[in-house]
Write an enzyme that holds these catalytic residues in place. Structure first.
Site, mmCIF file in Angstrom:
data_model
loop_
_atom_site.group_PDB
_atom_site.id
_atom_site.type_symbol
_atom_site.label_atom_id
_atom_site.label_comp_id
_atom_site.label_asym_id
_atom_site.label_seq_id
_atom_site.Cartn_x
_atom_site.Cartn_y
_atom_site.Cartn_z
ATOM 1 N N SER A 30 30.841 86.818 103.867
ATOM 2 C CA SER A 30 30.132 87.866 104.905
ATOM 3 C C SER A 30 30.195 86.879 106.279
ATOM 4 O O SER A 30 29.557 85.922 106.373
ATOM 5 C CB SER A 30 28.658 88.113 104.257
ATOM 6 O OG SER A 30 27.824 88.249 105.803
ATOM 7 N N LYS A 55 23.444 85.936 82.282
ATOM 8 C CA LYS A 55 23.089 85.521 80.972
ATOM 9 C C LYS A 55 23.864 85.884 79.673
ATOM 10 O O LYS A 55 23.715 85.398 78.584
ATOM 11 C CB LYS A 55 21.537 86.113 80.772
ATOM 12 C CG LYS A 55 20.654 85.291 81.801
ATOM 13 C CD LYS A 55 19.422 85.074 80.824
ATOM 14 C CE LYS A 55 18.297 84.301 81.642
ATOM 15 N NZ LYS A 55 17.904 85.015 82.953
ATOM 16 N N SER A 80 11.940 87.873 79.159
ATOM 17 C CA SER A 80 11.557 88.967 80.006
ATOM 18 C C SER A 80 12.238 90.007 80.572
ATOM 19 O O SER A 80 12.382 90.899 81.482
ATOM 20 C CB SER A 80 10.861 88.231 81.211
ATOM 21 O OG SER A 80 12.050 87.672 82.131
ATOM 22 N N TYR A 117 21.384 98.635 73.572
ATOM 23 C CA TYR A 117 22.372 97.622 72.900
ATOM 24 C C TYR A 117 22.208 97.603 71.407
ATOM 25 O O TYR A 117 22.845 96.825 70.779
ATOM 26 C CB TYR A 117 22.640 96.147 73.620
ATOM 27 C CG TYR A 117 22.940 96.267 75.007
ATOM 28 C CD1 TYR A 117 24.426 96.942 75.213
ATOM 29 C CD2 TYR A 117 22.420 95.679 76.031
ATOM 30 C CE1 TYR A 117 24.936 97.081 76.490
ATOM 31 C CE2 TYR A 117 22.990 95.763 77.404
ATOM 32 C CZ TYR A 117 24.111 96.456 77.458
ATOM 33 O OH TYR A 117 24.685 96.459 78.729
ATOM 34 N N ASP A 174 30.121 71.747 99.591
ATOM 35 C CA ASP A 174 29.271 70.772 100.109
ATOM 36 C C ASP A 174 27.849 71.024 99.501
ATOM 37 O O ASP A 174 27.342 70.175 99.118
ATOM 38 C CB ASP A 174 29.105 70.836 101.771
ATOM 39 C CG ASP A 174 30.392 70.443 102.354
ATOM 40 O OD1 ASP A 174 30.990 69.646 102.166
ATOM 41 O OD2 ASP A 174 30.849 71.483 103.215
ATOM 42 N N GLY A 181 14.840 79.561 86.891
ATOM 43 C CA GLY A 181 13.827 79.864 86.107
ATOM 44 C C GLY A 181 13.376 78.858 85.299
ATOM 45 O O GLY A 181 12.799 77.742 85.492
ATOM 46 N N GLY A 184 18.450 76.968 82.671
ATOM 47 C CA GLY A 184 19.660 76.876 82.119
ATOM 48 C C GLY A 184 20.956 77.081 83.025
ATOM 49 O O GLY A 184 21.880 76.350 82.930
ATOM 50 N N LEU A 185 20.645 78.006 83.955
ATOM 51 C CA LEU A 185 21.843 78.031 85.176
ATOM 52 C C LEU A 185 21.999 77.111 85.853
ATOM 53 O O LEU A 185 23.238 76.570 86.071
ATOM 54 C CB LEU A 185 21.446 79.568 85.782
ATOM 55 C CG LEU A 185 22.453 79.992 86.831
ATOM 56 C CD1 LEU A 185 23.851 80.157 86.167
ATOM 57 C CD2 LEU A 185 22.144 81.068 87.813
ATOM 58 N N GLU A 206 13.266 78.528 93.569
ATOM 59 C CA GLU A 206 12.334 79.276 92.662
ATOM 60 C C GLU A 206 11.472 79.988 93.536
ATOM 61 O O GLU A 206 11.347 79.495 94.894
ATOM 62 C CB GLU A 206 11.854 78.309 91.533
ATOM 63 C CG GLU A 206 11.059 77.110 92.097
ATOM 64 C CD GLU A 206 10.456 76.334 90.958
ATOM 65 O OE1 GLU A 206 10.554 76.426 89.974
ATOM 66 O OE2 GLU A 206 10.036 75.071 91.546
ATOM 67 N N GLY A 210 5.767 80.011 91.594
ATOM 68 C CA GLY A 210 6.109 79.278 90.301
ATOM 69 C C GLY A 210 6.855 78.158 90.603
ATOM 70 O O GLY A 210 7.876 78.184 89.936
ATOM 71 N N ASP A 212 7.195 75.259 89.450
ATOM 72 C CA ASP A 212 6.845 74.268 88.333
ATOM 73 C C ASP A 212 8.310 73.353 88.470
ATOM 74 O O ASP A 212 8.072 72.004 88.136
ATOM 75 C CB ASP A 212 6.838 74.861 87.006
ATOM 76 C CG ASP A 212 7.974 75.877 86.744
ATOM 77 O OD1 ASP A 212 8.045 76.936 87.130
ATOM 78 O OD2 ASP A 212 8.719 75.376 85.897
ATOM 79 N N SER A 307 22.577 85.735 90.815
ATOM 80 C CA SER A 307 22.462 85.647 89.419
ATOM 81 C C SER A 307 22.648 86.824 88.537
ATOM 82 O O SER A 307 22.648 86.945 87.658
ATOM 83 C CB SER A 307 21.541 84.703 89.114
ATOM 84 O OG SER A 307 20.049 85.276 89.853
ATOM 85 N N ASN A 310 19.901 93.548 87.809
ATOM 86 C CA ASN A 310 19.239 94.523 87.021
ATOM 87 C C ASN A 310 18.018 94.788 87.660
ATOM 88 O O ASN A 310 16.929 93.894 87.564
ATOM 89 C CB ASN A 310 19.166 93.891 85.690
ATOM 90 C CG ASN A 310 20.460 94.011 84.992
ATOM 91 O OD1 ASN A 310 21.287 94.935 85.367
ATOM 92 N ND2 ASN A 310 20.755 93.120 83.998
HETATM 93 C C1 LIG Z 1 17.096 84.248 83.710
HETATM 94 C C2 LIG Z 1 17.552 84.425 85.286
HETATM 95 C C3 LIG Z 1 17.451 83.429 86.198
HETATM 96 C C4 LIG Z 1 16.985 82.095 85.914
HETATM 97 O O1 LIG Z 1 17.691 81.423 84.895
HETATM 98 P P1 LIG Z 1 17.172 80.041 84.034
HETATM 99 O O2 LIG Z 1 18.361 79.840 83.367
HETATM 100 O O3 LIG Z 1 16.332 80.404 83.257
HETATM 101 O O4 LIG Z 1 16.767 79.026 84.998
HETATM 102 C C5 LIG Z 1 17.836 83.754 87.412
HETATM 103 N N1 LIG Z 1 18.440 85.017 87.854
HETATM 104 C C6 LIG Z 1 18.430 85.901 86.841
HETATM 105 C C7 LIG Z 1 18.954 87.491 87.380
HETATM 106 C C8 LIG Z 1 18.039 85.879 85.545
HETATM 107 O O5 LIG Z 1 18.077 86.597 84.797
#
Ligand SMILES: *Cc1c(COP(=O)(O)O)cnc(C)c1O
Length: 323
Positions: A30, A55, A80, A117, A174, A181, A184-185, A206, A210, A212, A307, A310
């Site tokens: 952009s 995911k 969630s 699903y 860079d 969350g 994992g990502l 984050e 939250g 943490d 990420s 939805n």
């Molecule tokens: C689950 C999720 C995250 C966080 O991913 P983690 O692997 O739990 O850190 C971020 N964005 C979206 C859209 C997610 O569904």
């Protein structure tokens, strides 16, 4: 306790498993965002992934790695929302029965999609009940295999394939900003960065309510907080995983936070300028870049993972019309 942490080789193997099944999502740029940040931003559109979030990658990779016996007994998970849909869709594609433990207050659109699903849903109260304990009990009672949303080697490896594609498509970067969350990502992305763009600084982002992950990185151990409240419903995890933290502490430069109003402003930006629907959690990394949380040297090449996309339509309409 010795943990076997995932490596880049696991990400490469996940990429082979996902080839031709997960979408290779587009990377968009952009001019407006570049002007505002004086950097070159590359947005990796996992909001356009199958079931609407990255995911799918981890879920499909994890179920694919089960033995035939494990597949027959079915898969159980707690989430969630997006991991639930991901497991449900991956189970459907691979012919594996799925059961999802979900918070009572999970967004209606995510619950409906998960049931669509073909998964079975079990509800719990995330303010009073421990989902891990419920998961372990159900697992013992039924013989199903528990695939958690982030603290799992094949889940982390699968999630890392999004950043792997980003580096393959745009070259070295860079900075890389990743929504955080349970990690994992972020852990998977950091593994990909380490191999494909070794000097890239990787940041997790984050919700401020939250933080943490930020506390954990600074303290050098996993810190648990009270269940946070934020519009970033995919990042309300009260603690990082042992595997995700193990990778994050080795490879992540820092963890930043953004506020809910910053997420709303970022959602509006994507809707208005890029015609992209990005859910609040999916805006975490982008908000840190676009709202000035992190300043870049002029001309810096910055990757941002969007990420997921939805979001309940009524809630989305509310966000977009906030003053
Ligand atoms: C689950 C999720 C995250 C966080 O991913 P983690 O692997 O739990 O850190 C971020 N964005 C979206 C859209 C997610 O569904």
């Amino acid at each position: 306790m010795s943990l076997v942490l995932p490596t880049y080789a696991d990400v490469v193997s996940a990429a082979a498993t996902l080839k031709g099944i997960a979408h290779r999502t587009p990377v968009v740029t952009s001019a407006t965002a570049d002007r505002a940040t004086r950097a070159r931003l590359y947005f990796k559109c996992e909001n356009l992934q199958r079931m609407g979030a990255f995911k799918f990658r981890g879920a499909f990779n994890a179920i694919s790695n089960l033995t035939p016996d494990e597949r027959r007994n079915g898969v159980l998970t707690f989430s969630s929302g997006n991991h639930a849909q991901a497991i449900a869709l991956a189970g459907k594609l691979l012919g594996v029965k799925t059961t999802i433990i979900m918070p009572l207050d999970a967004p209606a659109a995510k619950k409906a999609a998960t049931q669509g699903y073909g998964a079975t849903i079990v509800n719990y109260d995330r303010y009073t009940e421990d989902r891990d304990a419920i998961g372990r009990r159900m697992q013992q009672e039924t013989g199903m295999t528990l695939i958690p949303p982030y603290d799992h080697l094949h889940v982390i490896a699968g999630q890392g394939t999004a950043a792997m594609e980003l580096f393959e498509d745009v070259g070295e970067l860079d900075y890389l900003l990743v929504c955080l969350g349970g990690g994992g990502l972020l852990a998977g992305s950091a593994l990909a960065a380490g191999a494909l763009s070794p000097s890239c600084k990787v940041f997790g982002v984050e919700p401020e309510a939250g933080n943490d992950g930020q506390q954990s990185l600074r303290k050098g151990e996993v810190v648990t907080i009270a269940p946070p409240r934020s519009i970033a419903d995919g990042a309300l995890t009260p603690y990082l995983g042992q595997l995700t933290f193990g990778v994050i502490r080795q490879r992540v430069t820092d963890i930043l936070t953004v506020t809910d109003p910053q997420l709303v402003a970022t959602m509006k930006f994507f809707a208005e300028r890029l015609k992209l629907v990005v859910e609040p959690t999916g805006c975490l990394g982008a908000a840190a870049a676009l709202q000035g949380t992190l300043a870049f040297p002029e001309g810096a090449r910055v990757g941002v993972i969007l990420s997921g996309g939805n979001v309940d339509l009524a809630a989305y309409a509310g966000f977009l019309t906030q003053p």
